[in-house]
Design a protein around this motif. Structure first.
Motif, PDB file in Angstrom:
ATOM      1  N   THR A  92      26.377 -17.619 -69.741  1.00 40.37           N
ATOM      2  CA  THR A  92      25.020 -17.175 -70.014  1.00 40.37           C
ATOM      3  C   THR A  92      24.606 -17.668 -71.387  1.00 40.37           C
ATOM      4  O   THR A  92      24.875 -17.019 -72.388  1.00 40.37           O
ATOM      5  N   THR A  93      24.009 -18.816 -71.404  1.00 43.87           N
ATOM      6  CA  THR A  93      23.488 -19.319 -72.670  1.00 43.87           C
ATOM      7  C   THR A  93      21.967 -19.432 -72.575  1.00 43.87           C
ATOM      8  O   THR A  93      21.326 -19.960 -73.449  1.00 43.87           O
ATOM      9  N   SER A  94      21.397 -18.918 -71.480  1.00 40.45           N
ATOM     10  CA  SER A  94      19.992 -19.203 -71.211  1.00 40.45           C
ATOM     11  C   SER A  94      19.043 -18.645 -72.267  1.00 40.45           C
ATOM     12  O   SER A  94      18.040 -19.272 -72.587  1.00 40.45           O
ATOM     13  N   GLN A  95      19.372 -17.457 -72.831  1.00 38.07           N
ATOM     14  CA  GLN A  95      18.435 -16.886 -73.808  1.00 38.07           C
ATOM     15  C   GLN A  95      18.292 -17.778 -75.023  1.00 38.07           C
ATOM     16  O   GLN A  95      17.184 -18.050 -75.493  1.00 38.07           O
ATOM     17  N   VAL A  97      18.971 -20.961 -75.217  1.00 36.72           N
ATOM     18  CA  VAL A  97      18.335 -22.230 -74.823  1.00 36.72           C
ATOM     19  C   VAL A  97      16.820 -22.056 -74.761  1.00 36.72           C
ATOM     20  O   VAL A  97      16.065 -22.879 -75.289  1.00 36.72           O
ATOM     21  N   MET A  98      16.358 -20.984 -74.154  1.00 35.88           N
ATOM     22  CA  MET A  98      14.913 -20.798 -74.034  1.00 35.88           C
ATOM     23  C   MET A  98      14.269 -20.530 -75.387  1.00 35.88           C
ATOM     24  O   MET A  98      13.151 -20.978 -75.652  1.00 35.88           O
ATOM     25  N   TYR A 206      22.640 -29.316 -72.430  1.00 33.78           N
ATOM     26  CA  TYR A 206      22.472 -27.915 -72.018  1.00 33.78           C
ATOM     27  C   TYR A 206      21.614 -27.768 -70.767  1.00 33.78           C
ATOM     28  O   TYR A 206      21.729 -26.777 -70.049  1.00 33.78           O
ATOM     29  N   GLN A 210      22.409 -25.282 -67.733  1.00 35.01           N
ATOM     30  CA  GLN A 210      21.462 -24.289 -67.222  1.00 35.01           C
ATOM     31  C   GLN A 210      21.303 -24.408 -65.709  1.00 35.01           C
ATOM     32  O   GLN A 210      21.186 -23.407 -65.006  1.00 35.01           O
ATOM     33  N   GLU A 213      24.274 -22.787 -64.171  1.00 33.04           N
ATOM     34  CA  GLU A 213      24.144 -21.328 -64.264  1.00 33.04           C
ATOM     35  C   GLU A 213      23.129 -20.810 -63.227  1.00 33.04           C
ATOM     36  O   GLU A 213      23.402 -19.862 -62.493  1.00 33.04           O
ATOM     37  N   ALA A 214      21.991 -21.485 -63.145  1.00 33.46           N
ATOM     38  CA  ALA A 214      20.927 -21.022 -62.249  1.00 33.46           C
ATOM     39  C   ALA A 214      21.337 -21.138 -60.778  1.00 33.46           C
ATOM     40  O   ALA A 214      20.816 -20.417 -59.929  1.00 33.46           O
TER      41      ALA A 214
END
Ligand code: PLP
Length: 477
Positions: A92-95, A97-98, A206, A210, A213-214
């Motif tokens: 979970t690196t999405s936060q 990254v966004m 990244y 993502q 992950e998605a």
């Protein structure tokens, strides 16, 4: 042209020094010898040698000649190959990254964080003119859906251009997409289902992480060597141990390391894929932006069984705004076409026609020559600035092409913290944490060197260097 020649010559000599073909302390050929050997003028060699001297690669010894100097910066260390043994992980690196994506749009920031090309080359004017001309003279609105595979004129140009990467394909095996990430996403969804295991290089762009992950996949991170890319030995181990459904790599001028898998290793990689019957999603988005003498081959060039799915776009060579990309599909052409159809029916036709028009003119090749030269010079300037303003323990990657460099600091420095600190002071970097699921690059960060150097951008690097120094200093003895 002369400009390009001296810088190419300098690049070639640097390559020989890096490989150890010309060792530290050794004299390089005299200006006259080099001029004869390379069949270039004396003034071209002098300009190349001056550049090497300015960059600290050689030193002049009076009445003796030019000698290879010890480099102040060592190449990045190779990541630990044993990490491939760790089990596949979901992350979970999405936060983060966004947050990094959003910050770019804040006003007054100086951004080194996104891998955007320079947008002030003359080709942008040609693109604007093509949009105006084509929207006036052809029927693109009031046209209904276009075909799922994409406009034929564009597919034809993509197939023609693929020859430079050693790939021979028919326009009928090309599927257009809305950029590279969209192309990779389509391939991922065709080749995998949730819970499957895929292999990626590490550090890894990244956007690919993502996507993994998605799509609820598990990833094995294969160490990448800073100069030769994904370790094939580690990949083989992973193939023996796990039922890999796909391998993903940016095979030429990776993001973030800028490294390329050498052509003979690309062939070896295809042998491995064939042996284990694992498909490869090859991201070739930087392939045209090489610093050396010639374009490296795509892995797809060695693929005879349709196991390689080459994905690319014009986002890095022209402008990501175009949102025009493609897949050179392998075995699963029909499924890829169907997946694209399900995702979007068809892509907008006007950008595709504009790109077909641009690719069909000599202007694109001319632009690429100019962009490659500019990016190489801008990278050299970055090295200068980092050498001057960052602590000596800083390591910087040696990209062989592309638009990003990777910096490594002592392990105690937290670049996610540095990112937040510098963002509050209007300077943006891409923290290393985004490039791995294993949090193994929290002491690294990525910088985009594509835009021209302005006093403001140079000052931002100087300030960044100061903030890094403040963080490194407490740990140095
Ligand atoms: C390696 C790599 N692949 C793909 C992309 C995204 O490309 P596109 O804008 O064509 O989707 C990027 C953008 O940073 C990238 O660095």
């Amino acid at each position: 042209m002369k400009n390009r020649l001296y810088s190419r010559l300098a690049y070639k000599i640097i390559g020989q020094m890096r490989s150890g073909a010309i060792p530290i302390g050794e004299r390089i050929p005299s200006i006259r010898q080099m001029s004869k050997q390379e069949k270039v003028s004396i003034s071209t060699v002098m300009a190349a040698y001056n550049l090497l001297e300015d960059q600290g690669w050689v030193e002049v010894r009076p009445k003796s000649g030019y000698y290879v100097r010890r480099q102040t910066r060592e190449p990045l260390a190779v990541p630990n190959a044993s990490e491939v043994q760790s089990p596949p992980v979901i992350a979970t690196t999405s936060q983060l990254v966004m947050a990094v994506q959003r910050d770019v749009f804040k006003r007054h920031t100086i951004s080194f964080s996104r891998a955007t090309p320079a947008l002030d080359f003359p080709i942008i004017r040609h693109v604007q003119q093509a949009y105006t001309r084509l929207s006036r003279t052809r029927k693109h609105l009031g046209f209904g859906y276009s075909s799922a595979e994409g406009h034929f004129a564009l597919r034809q140009q993509i197939a023609r251009h693929a020859v430079y990467a050693g790939v021979s394909v028919s326009p009928d095996s090309v599927v257009t997409t809305v950029g590279t990430l969209n192309a990779i996403g389509i391939c991922v969804r065709v080749l995998t289902k949730p819970g499957d295991v895929v292999a990626v290089e590490s550090p890894c762009y990244y956007g690919i992480l993502q996507l993994i992950e998605a799509n609820d996949l598990k990833a094995i991170e294969i160490p990448a060597h800073p100069e030769t890319g994904m370790s094939l030995e580690a990949l083989k181990l992973a193939m023996e141990q796990w039922p890999l459904k796909a391998v993903l790599t940016v095979s030429s001028f990776s993001n973030p390391l800028g490294c390329s898998i050498p052509d003979d290793r690309k062939k070896e990689l295809v042998n491995l894929l064939e042996q284990y019957q694992v498909p490869l999603i090859e991201d070739d988005v930087y392939g045209d932006l090489y610093f050396g003498d010639r374009r490296t081959s795509a892995v797809k060039a060695f693929d005879t069984q349709g196991l390689v799915f080459l994905c690319s776009s014009l986002s890095k060579t022209i402008d990501p705004q175009l949102r025009v990309g493609w897949i050179l599909a392998g075995r699963h052409y029909e499924e890829i076409l169907h997946r694209k159809f399900v995702d979007m029916s068809s892509a907008p036709i006007l950008p595709e026609l504009v790109c077909a028009d641009i690719l069909g003119q000599g202007v694109y090749e001319r632009h690429l020559r100019q962009a490659r030269e500019a990016y190489w010079q801008r990278y050299l300037r970055l090295v200068d600035l980092v050498s001057e303003h960052f602590p000596r323990v800083t390591k910087i990657s040696r990209p062989q092409g592309g638009i990003v460099a990777w910096l490594e600091l002592p392990r105690n420095v937290d670049t996610t913290e540095l990112y937040h600190y510098s963002r509050d002071r209007d300077v943006l970097i891409a923290p290393g944490e985004m490039f791995s699921f294993n949090k193994q690059y929290r002491h690294c960060f990525r910088i985009n060197y594509a835009p021209g150097w302005t006093p403001e951008r140079e000052d931002a690097i100087r300030r960044l260097g100061r903030w890094v120094t403040e963080r490194v200093a407490p740990y140095s003895d």
